[in-house]
Motif scaffolding. Structure first.
Motif, mmCIF file in Angstrom:
data_model
loop_
_atom_site.group_PDB
_atom_site.id
_atom_site.type_symbol
_atom_site.label_atom_id
_atom_site.label_comp_id
_atom_site.label_asym_id
_atom_site.label_seq_id
_atom_site.Cartn_x
_atom_site.Cartn_y
_atom_site.Cartn_z
ATOM 1 N N ARG A 66 0.844 -1.179 0.000
ATOM 2 C CA ARG A 66 0.000 0.000 0.000
ATOM 3 C C ARG A 66 0.889 1.243 0.000
ATOM 4 O O ARG A 66 2.074 1.173 0.347
ATOM 5 C CB ARG A 66 -0.949 0.022 1.206
ATOM 6 N N PRO A 67 0.360 2.383 -0.427
ATOM 7 C CA PRO A 67 1.189 3.597 -0.420
ATOM 8 C C PRO A 67 1.556 4.010 0.996
ATOM 9 O O PRO A 67 1.057 3.457 1.975
ATOM 10 C CB PRO A 67 0.284 4.638 -1.102
ATOM 11 N N GLU A 68 2.452 4.988 1.081
ATOM 12 C CA GLU A 68 2.929 5.426 2.399
ATOM 13 C C GLU A 68 1.769 5.868 3.284
ATOM 14 O O GLU A 68 1.766 5.636 4.484
ATOM 15 C CB GLU A 68 3.933 6.566 2.227
ATOM 16 N N CYS A 69 0.746 6.478 2.699
ATOM 17 C CA CYS A 69 -0.389 6.924 3.494
ATOM 18 C C CYS A 69 -1.605 7.058 2.604
ATOM 19 O O CYS A 69 -1.491 7.240 1.385
ATOM 20 C CB CYS A 69 -0.093 8.249 4.214
ATOM 21 N N VAL A 70 -2.783 6.932 3.214
ATOM 22 C CA VAL A 70 -4.054 7.206 2.558
ATOM 23 C C VAL A 70 -4.777 8.335 3.289
ATOM 24 O O VAL A 70 -5.370 9.210 2.688
ATOM 25 C CB VAL A 70 -4.940 5.940 2.520
ATOM 26 N N LEU A 71 -4.679 8.328 4.625
ATOM 27 C CA LEU A 71 -5.239 9.387 5.458
ATOM 28 C C LEU A 71 -4.101 10.100 6.175
ATOM 29 O O LEU A 71 -3.015 9.536 6.370
ATOM 30 C CB LEU A 71 -6.213 8.814 6.486
ATOM 31 N N SER A 72 -4.348 11.312 6.600
ATOM 32 C CA SER A 72 -3.330 12.042 7.360
ATOM 33 C C SER A 72 -3.008 11.350 8.667
ATOM 34 O O SER A 72 -1.898 11.476 9.192
ATOM 35 C CB SER A 72 -3.792 13.483 7.621
ATOM 36 N N THR A 73 -3.969 10.580 9.207
ATOM 37 C CA THR A 73 -3.705 9.875 10.463
ATOM 38 C C THR A 73 -2.708 8.743 10.289
ATOM 39 O O THR A 73 -2.244 8.176 11.276
ATOM 40 C CB THR A 73 -5.017 9.328 11.043
ATOM 41 N N ASP A 74 -2.358 8.386 9.034
ATOM 42 C CA ASP A 74 -1.302 7.407 8.808
ATOM 43 C C ASP A 74 0.078 8.019 9.016
ATOM 44 O O ASP A 74 1.075 7.287 9.034
ATOM 45 C CB ASP A 74 -1.380 6.846 7.376
ATOM 46 N N CYS A 75 0.177 9.326 9.139
ATOM 47 C CA CYS A 75 1.464 10.025 9.248
ATOM 48 C C CYS A 75 1.680 10.509 10.680
ATOM 49 O O CYS A 75 0.773 10.496 11.512
ATOM 50 C CB CYS A 75 1.498 11.235 8.299
ATOM 51 N N ASP A 76 2.927 10.960 10.942
ATOM 52 C CA ASP A 76 3.191 11.655 12.201
ATOM 53 C C ASP A 76 2.311 12.898 12.270
ATOM 54 O O ASP A 76 1.907 13.451 11.241
ATOM 55 C CB ASP A 76 4.673 12.068 12.287
ATOM 56 N N ARG A 77 2.021 13.359 13.504
ATOM 57 C CA ARG A 77 1.133 14.513 13.648
ATOM 58 C C ARG A 77 1.742 15.790 13.083
ATOM 59 O O ARG A 77 1.038 16.763 12.868
ATOM 60 C CB ARG A 77 0.784 14.711 15.129
ATOM 61 N N SER A 78 3.058 15.778 12.828
ATOM 62 C CA SER A 78 3.702 16.956 12.252
ATOM 63 C C SER A 78 3.670 16.938 10.730
ATOM 64 O O SER A 78 4.254 17.806 10.093
ATOM 65 C CB SER A 78 5.157 17.042 12.723
ATOM 66 N N LYS A 79 2.992 15.945 10.133
ATOM 67 C CA LYS A 79 2.906 15.846 8.683
ATOM 68 C C LYS A 79 1.463 15.551 8.286
ATOM 69 O O LYS A 79 0.642 15.150 9.105
ATOM 70 C CB LYS A 79 3.848 14.755 8.156
ATOM 71 N N ALA A 80 1.162 15.759 6.994
ATOM 72 C CA ALA A 80 -0.168 15.473 6.449
ATOM 73 C C ALA A 80 -0.002 14.590 5.227
ATOM 74 O O ALA A 80 1.060 14.574 4.585
ATOM 75 C CB ALA A 80 -0.898 16.763 6.077
ATOM 76 N N CYS A 81 -1.046 13.819 4.907
ATOM 77 C CA CYS A 81 -1.003 12.931 3.747
ATOM 78 C C CYS A 81 -1.374 13.734 2.505
ATOM 79 O O CYS A 81 -2.531 14.104 2.304
ATOM 80 C CB CYS A 81 -1.958 11.755 3.945
ATOM 81 N N ILE A 82 -0.376 14.024 1.672
ATOM 82 C CA ILE A 82 -0.566 14.802 0.455
ATOM 83 C C ILE A 82 -0.055 13.967 -0.707
ATOM 84 O O ILE A 82 1.121 13.610 -0.752
ATOM 85 C CB ILE A 82 0.177 16.156 0.527
ATOM 86 N N ARG A 83 -0.964 13.616 -1.614
ATOM 87 C CA ARG A 83 -0.632 12.783 -2.765
ATOM 88 C C ARG A 83 0.042 11.485 -2.322
ATOM 89 O O ARG A 83 1.079 11.087 -2.838
ATOM 90 C CB ARG A 83 0.235 13.559 -3.766
#
Length: 644
Positions: A154-171
């Motif tokens: 799967r890609p690195e992220c689909v939702l922003s909650t898949d990332c650290d809170r200091s980052k957002a899921c963009i593309r």
């Protein structure tokens, strides 16, 4: 004898200025006393009003925390024709049986090749999952994908909650959402995946456009300079400054912000356009094409039995009756082309070789232009003619400056100039009274509401609370032991913890408040993630291996010791075989000061609260409050209280 002087009229003092209700609450003057209530979309009782959620673990396992609401993360997450299920707050996309492709982009029917010569190829059929490639029987994830290549990458992220809170899921990448988001001279801080723009001390203005130095005040007025912060309006009422957000902005001063500045702040089936969450589909795809929004991006495709470029026009497939019965001497593998739209087919060794046309990207049959909506471009670029380009040239008037904020060109007149920056910049030459009620002050206990009844105050517990309303009401549960054994205490409610907890092809059963996952009969794998069909193994008569098949159950390790199978749990799993399980799957399995995040009992505080705010974990949930001597929205930013 002179008549006595007439008494001076009483001076009205608004008990709601300053407000005693705390953050995220509203105050009403009832009979000269303040009456506090939480704002819409906030829960609790003043002064402890808070959003429904701030981290995923405060939601049921089949929901995710999106814009401080527990929502279904599936809409817009998966590609066309894919199936979506929510497992531990994360949308999992798979292609249905008989389909193949990237489930995060598009699933299509598996091609049926007749009279294909039988060859011994360890990669045919491929043992790999989606988004994985096979090399001599060995599976590896495609570049920029991760996971188990044998079940699916799967890609690195689909939702922003898949990332650290200091980052957002963009593309589908965990990125810093700050670059090119805030205005000139503004500072940007990322709080719980969301970029927060603010003007530094000593400056003011719209932090999403420009911050300028605060000029020295000429006349002492409560609204000059405005104490309300950016994107707010100040009104003077009885000598006091009353602040509110300007129309179209959310929150409460001094933390007013637009509905969105990056697409990751919108629902998965919407994109951020001009600081509004909108459906990106209208006007995007060609004539006769269908559009689906996947991860904020519009995906165009032709319907069944239609062909063509879905970004231009789709037309019905027509059969040629003249060539239907003509026997072919040598079939051209590129006629008809198996490559899909926007791709070219070349014959290589009697087999078709597909590649995307110039200026298109991806891999056949999913070739697409560089962009079809702004959300597919970097924040400082816009999608113009299906290319990510700088939108500034030609946008602003003479003498104006242009800066791109969230794909949108913002025009401003420089310091010392005035006028319409989109045309030309030139050098600068009383409240209704509410009758008093017996509910002020309130005779009720905590979590109770007071209503006037027959001239007296009548107390009732708030919705979802129970107890004596005159002493205090409590939620349905605080601990698991407050619930029946087949329920768990989730967000102070006795709920079934199973939905969204187990993986695909797994069964869930609640045992002593905790969800237990097992694979369906005939399936194997990690029941908390994915169960696949067991492969039938040929019996080995010459030598029996006690570990084949594995008798230890899922998430376990089998070792042969003196001809016997010795079982143990895999690293990061607890319990004993065959009941090995993650450290947690719901927050109720963790201590009260921890939350279940990525199947680990973790402190939910880091990165949750705003600047100058303190965090305390209560019943698995992070509670944000401003530090002593500070005020503001603790989920965004707290400001120091000015000295009078």
């Amino acid at each position: 004898m002179a008549p006595p002087p007439a008494p001076s009229p009483p001076v009205y003092v608004n008990p709601c200025v300053p407000s005693p209700c705390g953050l995220n609450a509203q105050c009403q003057d009832i009979g000269g006393s303040p009456s506090c209530s939480c704002l819409a979309n906030y829960m609790g009782i003043p002064p402890n009003c808070r959003p429904e959620c701030s981290i995923n673990s405060e939601c049921p396992s089949n929901k995710a925390c999106m814009k401080e609401k527990c929502r279904d993360p599936c809409p817009g997450s998966c590609g066309a024709g894919a199936q979506c299920s929510v497992i531990n707050h994360t949308p999992v996309c798979v292609c249905p049986s008989g389909y193949t492709g990237d489930p995060f982009t598009n699933c299509y029917l598996k091609p049926v090749i007749a009279n294909e010569p039988v060859e011994t190829d360890r990669c045919s059929p491929s043992p790999c999952g989606t988004n994985a490639q096979c090399t001599d029987g060995t599976c590896t994830c495609l570049p920029e994908y991760q996971g188990d290549p044998y079940s699916g990458c799967r890609p690195e992220c689909v939702l922003s909650t898949d990332c650290d809170r200091s980052k957002a899921c963009i593309r589908n990448k965990c990125m810093d959402p700050c670059p090119n988001t805030c205005g000139q001279g503004a500072r940007c801080d990322v709080v719980n995946h969301i970029p927060i723009c603010s003007c530094p001390e000593g400056t003011s203005g719209n932090a999403f456009v420009e911050c300028r130095a605060v000029p020295p005040p000429v006349v002492t007025q409560p609204c000059n300079p405005s104490p309300c912060g950016p994107n707010s309006q100040c009104r003077e009422i009885n000598g006091q400054a009353v602040c509110s957000c300007v129309p179209g902005f959310l929150g409460s001063p001094p933390a007013c912000r637009p509905e969105c500045v990056v697409s990751s702040e919108c629902a998965q089936n919407e994109a951020c356009s001009n600081q509004k969450c909108r459906n990106p589909c209208p006007g995007t795809c060609g004539v006769g094409a269908r559009c689906e929004v996947v991860n904020h991006n519009p995906i165009c495709s032709c319907p069944v039995r239609y062909t063509g470029d879905p970004f231009v026009r789709c037309q019905p497939i027509r059969k040629n009756p003249l060539t239907a019965d003509i026997p072919l001497v040598q079939k051209n593998p590129c006629q008809p082309s198996p490559c899909g739209p926007n791709a070219q087919c070349q014959v290589s060794g009697d087999s078709p070789s597909c590649s995307c046309l110039p200026e298109y990207q991806g891999s056949p049959p999913n070739c697409r232009p560089q962009c079809v909506s702004n959300s597919e471009c970097a924040s400082h670029l816009a999608c113009i003619k299906q290319k990510c380009q700088d939108p500034c040239p030609g946008s602003c008037g003479v003498g104006a400056e242009c800066r791109v904020v969230s794909h949108t060109p913002n025009c401003i007149c420089p310091s010392g100039f005035q006028g319409d920056p989109f045309i030309h910049c030139t050098i600068q030459v009383a409240d209704d009274q509410i009758r008093p009620t017996p509910c002020s002050p309130s005779p009720c206990g905590p979590n109770a509401i007071c209503r006037e009844q027959n001239g007296a105050g009548s107390c009732t517990c708030l919705s979802d609370y129970t107890g004596n309303p005159y002493e205090g009401c409590r939620p349905e549960c605080v601990l698991n032991t407050d619930c029946p054994s087949n329920r768990a205490c989730i967000r102070n409610k006795c709920q079934d913890p199973c939905p969204g907890t187990c993986g695909q092809n797994a069964d869930c059963q609640v045992v002593n408040h905790l969800p237990s996952c097992t694979c369906h009969p005939g399936y194997m794998g990690d029941p908390f993630r994915y169960c696949s069909i067991k492969l039938q193994e040929e019996p080995n008569i010459a030598q029996e291996d006690p570990c084949k098949p594995n008798p230890c159950g899922s998430n376990s390790i089998c070792r042969e010791v003196n001809g016997q199978a010795v079982c143990s749990c895999q690293p990061n799993y607890i319990g004993s075989p065959p009941g090995c399980r993650p450290e947690c799957v719901v927050s109720s399995e963790c201590p009260q000061n921890r939350a279940c995040i990525s199947q680990k009992c973790t402190d939910p505080c880091p990165g949750t609260c705003g600047l100058n705010a303190r965090c305390e974990v209560i019943n698995h949930s992070p509670i944000c409050t401003c530090s002593s001597g500070f005020t503001g929205d603790p989920f965004a930013r707290c400001f120091q209280i000015p000295s009078m």
